[in-house]
Scaffold this active site. Structure first.
Site, PDB file in Angstrom:
ATOM      1  N   VAL A   1       0.757  -1.104   0.102  1.00 55.97           N
ATOM      2  CA  VAL A   1      -0.002   0.154  -0.112  1.00 55.97           C
ATOM      3  C   VAL A   1       0.925   1.203   0.018  1.00 55.97           C
ATOM      4  CG1 VAL A   1      -1.900   1.191   1.248  1.00 55.97           C
ATOM      5  CG2 VAL A   1      -1.905  -1.288   1.091  1.00 55.97           C
ATOM      6  N   CYS A   2       2.025   1.075   0.670  1.00 57.35           N
ATOM      7  CA  CYS A   2       3.049   2.447   0.684  1.00 57.35           C
ATOM      8  C   CYS A   2       3.666   2.568  -0.515  1.00 57.35           C
ATOM      9  CB  CYS A   2       3.875   2.181   1.965  1.00 57.35           C
ATOM     10  SG  CYS A   2       3.208   2.202   3.681  1.00 57.35           S
ATOM     11  N   ALA A   3       3.819   1.599  -1.056  1.00 59.39           N
ATOM     12  CA  ALA A   3       4.477   1.595  -2.379  1.00 59.39           C
ATOM     13  C   ALA A   3       3.848   2.053  -3.323  1.00 59.39           C
ATOM     14  CB  ALA A   3       5.169   0.041  -2.937  1.00 59.39           C
TER      15      ALA A   3
END
Length: 196
Positions: free
Chosen positions: A86-88
């Site tokens: 999700v962060c990527a």
């Protein structure tokens, strides 16, 4: 059916009040992580007030401060770790959207990842338009923006937008760190805030 006693009803009201106050920036906020609720360290900064200054580092460990972007509209995308899906995706989404704005806008991704890991991520994922910065040295950003997750050394997921005069105009603390922020709302707000 759950039956509330006098004391459990008081506790529910207190919890609701604490949640409302956290949304206003008065107390530490809570988020869900790994199915559990955690209370973040520090307090969320208040809307329409001067955004707290902070010091982070770039991929060369050179200090970067909020004042380096004075006179610009700044979108800050805070993520737990670039090593997660999700962060990527969040970082790549803002990197892609950056081209829709002129040089009066700055977009930052801030995480507790070490600069070495951030540099590697940016190279592999071709993230070069936004600035990816590390809060790992002093944890100054996490403390001042009320995002540090205790005993994890990670930031909660959040979006902040600071206008050209240095006031915080938009804030989204994602209730569950495994979820995406509201990209459309943030980008719409960024456009409106930048146009003044």
């Amino acid at each position: 059916m759950l039956k509330l006693t006098k004391w459990s009803a008081v506790w529910v009201l207190a919890l609701a009040s604490a949640t409302a106050n956290a949304a206003e920036g008065n107390v530490a906020a809570e988020v869900k992580m790994g199915g559990e609720r955690v209370t973040l360290m520090g307090k969320l900064p208040e809307l329409n007030q001067a955004a707290p200054g902070f010091k982070v580092v770039d991929d060369q460990f050179a200090p970067v401060t909020l004042s380096d972007f004075k006179g610009k509209t700044v979108l800050i995308s805070a993520v737990p770790s670039l090593d997660t899906g999700v962060c990527a995706l969040q970082t790549k989404r803002f990197n892609k959207e950056f081209g829709k704005f002129d040089d009066s806008v700055v977009m930052l991704t801030i995480s507790e990842d070490l600069p070495f890991a951030q540099k590697r991520f940016c190279k592999v994922e071709d993230v070069h338009k936004i600035k990816v910065l590390s809060d790992s040295v002093w944890r100054d950003f996490g403390n001042k923006y009320g995002l540090l997750i205790p005993n994890r050394g990670l930031l909660a997921r959040a979006i902040f937008i600071i206008d050209a005069s240095g006031k915080l105009k938009y804030r989204e603390l994602v209730a569950d760190v495994s979820h995406h922020p509201d990209y459309d709302a943030a980008l719409k707000a960024l456009k409106a805030i930048n146009q003044g």
